[in-house]
Enzyme design. Sequence first.
Site, PDB file in Angstrom:
ATOM      1  CE1 TYR A  61      -4.051  -2.008   0.460  1.00 29.43           C
ATOM      2  CE2 TYR A  61      -2.683  -3.283   1.956  1.00 29.43           C
ATOM      3  CZ  TYR A  61      -3.825  -3.155   1.206  1.00 29.43           C
ATOM      4  OH  TYR A  61      -4.747  -4.165   1.198  1.00 29.43           O
ATOM      5  CG  ASN A  82     -11.524  -3.185  -7.481  1.00 30.62           C
ATOM      6  OD1 ASN A  82     -12.227  -2.951  -8.448  1.00 30.62           O
ATOM      7  ND2 ASN A  82     -10.558  -4.092  -7.503  1.00 30.62           N
ATOM      8  CB  CYS A  90      -7.843  -4.549  -5.116  1.00 29.28           C
ATOM      9  SG  CYS A  90      -9.224  -5.681  -5.033  1.00 29.28           S
ATOM     10  CG  HIS A  91      -5.578 -10.223  -6.210  1.00 26.29           C
ATOM     11  ND1 HIS A  91      -6.421  -9.837  -7.249  1.00 26.29           N
ATOM     12  CD2 HIS A  91      -4.549 -10.888  -6.772  1.00 26.29           C
ATOM     13  CE1 HIS A  91      -5.905 -10.281  -8.389  1.00 26.29           C
ATOM     14  NE2 HIS A  91      -4.769 -10.915  -8.128  1.00 26.29           N
ATOM     15  CD  GLU A 121      -2.358 -12.475  -9.815  1.00 21.24           C
ATOM     16  OE1 GLU A 121      -1.615 -11.695  -9.183  1.00 21.24           O
ATOM     17  OE2 GLU A 121      -3.437 -12.110 -10.308  1.00 21.24           O
TER      18      GLU A 121
END
Length: 124
Positions: A61, A82, A90-91, A121
């Site tokens: 962040y 979001n 946003c993850h 990912e």
Amino acid sequence: MRIPLQPPRTALARKICAQMKAYFADPRTRFDLPLAPGGTQHQQRVWRALQRIAPGKPRTYGELARTLKSAPRAVGGACRANPIPIVVPCHRVVAANGAGGFMGATRGRAMDIKHWLLAHEATD
């Protein structure tokens, strides 16, 4: 009660389904959808920045806030607001000392989803 899956009925719905399926097969898939989520100017800036974060390369962040000349809490608020998680990833934004939150939660099912997405990912 289980509701059976329904096939997509519009061209846009088919495109969304195809791109989501592609993402789950390969997290490096880039979404190419006509997005127009409603939000404040700050939220819009954060959401555009989220789309530039590469899969498997989460940012904190604080890092994102510095890039946007904002504050980490404001970035977190935009992530929480979001309306299109996964497509607007946003993850991929985490706390400096852990996963942070996801969909307004810091534990439970939402965090299980965030951890799964980050692990998905991280695979090559």
